[in-house]
Scaffold this motif. Structure first.
Motif, PDB file in Angstrom:
ATOM      1  N   LEU A 153       0.837  -1.189   0.000  1.00 18.10           N
ATOM      2  CA  LEU A 153       0.000   0.000   0.000  1.00 18.10           C
ATOM      3  C   LEU A 153       0.875   1.244   0.000  1.00 18.10           C
ATOM      4  O   LEU A 153       1.885   1.307   0.705  1.00 18.10           O
ATOM      5  N   TYR A 154       0.460   2.237  -0.787  1.00 15.74           N
ATOM      6  CA  TYR A 154       1.256   3.450  -0.962  1.00 15.74           C
ATOM      7  C   TYR A 154       0.426   4.685  -0.613  1.00 15.74           C
ATOM      8  O   TYR A 154      -0.802   4.682  -0.729  1.00 15.74           O
ATOM      9  N   GLY A 155       1.116   5.753  -0.243  1.00 19.79           N
ATOM     10  CA  GLY A 155       0.476   7.041  -0.032  1.00 19.79           C
ATOM     11  C   GLY A 155      -0.603   6.994   1.031  1.00 19.79           C
ATOM     12  O   GLY A 155      -0.426   6.457   2.132  1.00 19.79           O
ATOM     13  N   SER A 156      -1.754   7.554   0.698  1.00 20.20           N
ATOM     14  CA  SER A 156      -2.873   7.615   1.630  1.00 20.20           C
ATOM     15  C   SER A 156      -3.364   6.223   2.018  1.00 20.20           C
ATOM     16  O   SER A 156      -3.765   5.994   3.161  1.00 20.20           O
ATOM     17  N   PHE A 157      -3.339   5.290   1.073  1.00 22.64           N
ATOM     18  CA  PHE A 157      -3.705   3.911   1.392  1.00 22.64           C
ATOM     19  C   PHE A 157      -2.845   3.376   2.539  1.00 22.64           C
ATOM     20  O   PHE A 157      -3.358   2.741   3.461  1.00 22.64           O
ATOM     21  N   ALA A 158      -1.558   3.610   2.488  1.00 21.87           N
ATOM     22  CA  ALA A 158      -0.649   3.084   3.510  1.00 21.87           C
ATOM     23  C   ALA A 158      -0.903   3.712   4.871  1.00 21.87           C
ATOM     24  O   ALA A 158      -0.740   3.058   5.909  1.00 21.87           O
ATOM     25  N   LYS A 159      -1.309   4.968   4.879  1.00 16.77           N
ATOM     26  CA  LYS A 159      -1.474   5.691   6.145  1.00 16.77           C
ATOM     27  C   LYS A 159      -2.800   5.392   6.829  1.00 16.77           C
ATOM     28  O   LYS A 159      -2.883   5.439   8.067  1.00 16.77           O
ATOM     29  N   THR A 160      -3.830   5.124   6.055  1.00 17.61           N
ATOM     30  CA  THR A 160      -5.175   5.044   6.646  1.00 17.61           C
ATOM     31  C   THR A 160      -5.908   3.738   6.359  1.00 17.61           C
ATOM     32  O   THR A 160      -7.112   3.652   6.607  1.00 17.61           O
ATOM     33  N   TYR A 161      -5.208   2.722   5.870  1.00 17.66           N
ATOM     34  CA  TYR A 161      -5.938   1.550   5.377  1.00 17.66           C
ATOM     35  C   TYR A 161      -6.717   0.818   6.463  1.00 17.66           C
ATOM     36  O   TYR A 161      -7.776   0.243   6.195  1.00 17.66           O
ATOM     37  N   ARG A 162      -6.233   0.844   7.695  1.00 18.90           N
ATOM     38  CA  ARG A 162      -6.975   0.167   8.762  1.00 18.90           C
ATOM     39  C   ARG A 162      -8.241   0.937   9.128  1.00 18.90           C
ATOM     40  O   ARG A 162      -9.329   0.374   9.223  1.00 18.90           O
ATOM     41  N   GLY A 163      -8.115   2.233   9.333  1.00 18.73           N
ATOM     42  CA  GLY A 163      -9.258   3.032   9.746  1.00 18.73           C
ATOM     43  C   GLY A 163     -10.323   3.181   8.689  1.00 18.73           C
ATOM     44  O   GLY A 163     -11.513   3.288   8.994  1.00 18.73           O
ATOM     45  N   HIS A 164      -9.934   3.170   7.414  1.00 17.40           N
ATOM     46  CA  HIS A 164     -10.891   3.356   6.327  1.00 17.40           C
ATOM     47  C   HIS A 164     -11.350   2.046   5.697  1.00 17.40           C
ATOM     48  O   HIS A 164     -12.098   2.054   4.724  1.00 17.40           O
ATOM     49  N   GLY A 165     -10.882   0.936   6.217  1.00 16.26           N
ATOM     50  CA  GLY A 165     -11.363  -0.348   5.712  1.00 16.26           C
ATOM     51  C   GLY A 165     -10.783  -0.774   4.392  1.00 16.26           C
ATOM     52  O   GLY A 165     -11.324  -1.662   3.720  1.00 16.26           O
ATOM     53  N   THR A 166      -9.667  -0.171   3.993  1.00 18.45           N
ATOM     54  CA  THR A 166      -9.035  -0.555   2.733  1.00 18.45           C
ATOM     55  C   THR A 166      -8.575  -2.003   2.773  1.00 18.45           C
ATOM     56  O   THR A 166      -8.664  -2.724   1.767  1.00 18.45           O
ATOM     57  N   ASP A 167      -8.094  -2.437   3.940  1.00 11.13           N
ATOM     58  CA  ASP A 167      -7.593  -3.809   4.065  1.00 11.13           C
ATOM     59  C   ASP A 167      -8.707  -4.838   3.855  1.00 11.13           C
ATOM     60  O   ASP A 167      -8.581  -5.750   3.032  1.00 11.13           O
ATOM     61  N   VAL A 168      -9.832  -4.672   4.563  1.00  9.24           N
ATOM     62  CA  VAL A 168     -10.918  -5.647   4.410  1.00  9.24           C
ATOM     63  C   VAL A 168     -11.542  -5.556   3.024  1.00  9.24           C
ATOM     64  O   VAL A 168     -12.008  -6.559   2.461  1.00  9.24           O
ATOM     65  N   ALA A 169     -11.553  -4.341   2.440  1.00  4.15           N
ATOM     66  CA  ALA A 169     -12.139  -4.172   1.110  1.00  4.15           C
ATOM     67  C   ALA A 169     -11.318  -4.899   0.048  1.00  4.15           C
ATOM     68  O   ALA A 169     -11.867  -5.588  -0.825  1.00  4.15           O
ATOM     69  N   LEU A 170      -9.992  -4.748   0.089  1.00  6.03           N
ATOM     70  CA  LEU A 170      -9.139  -5.437  -0.869  1.00  6.03           C
ATOM     71  C   LEU A 170      -9.306  -6.949  -0.773  1.00  6.03           C
ATOM     72  O   LEU A 170      -9.439  -7.644  -1.790  1.00  6.03           O
ATOM     73  N   ILE A 171      -9.333  -7.464   0.450  1.00  6.02           N
ATOM     74  CA  ILE A 171      -9.483  -8.909   0.624  1.00  6.02           C
ATOM     75  C   ILE A 171     -10.889  -9.346   0.228  1.00  6.02           C
ATOM     76  O   ILE A 171     -11.077 -10.406  -0.383  1.00  6.02           O
ATOM     77  N   GLY A 172     -11.896  -8.517   0.532  1.00  4.22           N
ATOM     78  CA  GLY A 172     -13.247  -8.832   0.079  1.00  4.22           C
ATOM     79  C   GLY A 172     -13.320  -8.945  -1.430  1.00  4.22           C
ATOM     80  O   GLY A 172     -13.974  -9.840  -1.972  1.00  4.22           O
ATOM     81  N   GLY A 173     -12.644  -8.045  -2.125  1.00  3.82           N
ATOM     82  CA  GLY A 173     -12.599  -8.130  -3.576  1.00  3.82           C
ATOM     83  C   GLY A 173     -11.939  -9.409  -4.054  1.00  3.82           C
ATOM     84  O   GLY A 173     -12.409 -10.056  -5.000  1.00  3.82           O
TER      85      GLY A 173
END
Length: 220
Positions: A47-67
């Motif tokens: 994860l890079y940039g904003s994704f790397a900084k906020t992925y836990r709080g914004h649910g980026t991690d669960v969203a990527l795995i859900g996809g």
């Protein structure tokens, strides 16, 4: 991470608090799953940039795995996607990268199993929209919002025309098309976004053409 509630947001119908960080991430993961053609056994996600900084709080991690699990953006199972992946024995690793990328919401998704691997770079450009900018070392521009055909082929005279002729014969309208190659005369990748879904018979016909190595589709 787990959410205690489902958030309503402005943008696409989805689970999570951010269209860029959640809906876009889920679509990046789902395109990777579609191109891989099956459920992976492992996933290494940088994860890079904003994704790397906020992925836990914004649910980026669960969203990527859900996809990667082939969940739609509004599937409530996304909330538990990492737990579901763990229960399936899928090994998931997230890597926070410091490198500066062209877009702040960038993910490099590497997935695989005993049969093969796939590497994809996707960016979330806002409102749940995405672009796939790299696939297995090939540069491309793929929105993930239209049916698409990806054709790996030898970089030879007539290969592009042969594919276009087959699509025309089958009354398939091309919305966007581009070709990426690593070197002249070597392997190349055709990316073709079309206006309607493609059946397997057409893919088989394309794959029988001279110099065509592999044909894959992404459904809308």
């Amino acid at each position: 991470m787990k959410y205690k509630s489902v958030f309503d947001i402005i943008g696409p119908v989805m689970i999570g608090p951010s269209s860029s960080h959640t809906a876009g991430a889920a679509r990046i993961g789902r395109v990777a799953r579609s191109l891989f053609g099956r459920e992976p056994k492992w996933a290494n996600i940088s994860l890079y940039g904003s994704f790397a900084k906020t992925y836990r709080g914004h649910g980026t991690d669960v969203a990527l795995i859900g996809g990667l699990l082939d969940f739609e953006t509004d599937d409530q199972r996304i909330i538990e996607a990492i737990d579901i992946a763990n229960a399936k024995g899928i090994k998931v690793t997230f890597i926070e990268e410091d490198a500066i990328t062209d877009h702040p919401n960038t993910a490099r998704v590497m997935i695989g199993d005993d049969m093969g691997e796939l590497e994809l770079v996707g960016i979330s450009i806002g409102g749940g929209k995405i672009e796939i900018t790299e696939l297995n070392g090939f540069e491309l521009k793929l929105s993930g919002h239209h049916p698409a055909i990806l054709v790996v082929h030898n970089d030879r005279f007539g290969a592009i025309a042969d594919v276009a002729n087959v699509l025309a014969k089958n009354k398939i309208n091309i919305g966007h098309m581009e070709v990426s190659r690593k070197d002249v005369g070597k392997m190349a990748l055709m990316t073709i976004e079309v206006d309607q879904n493609i059946d397997q018979e057409l893919l088989d016909e394309l794959e029988k053409l001279p110099n065509i190595l592999k044909v894959t589709k992404i459904v809308d």
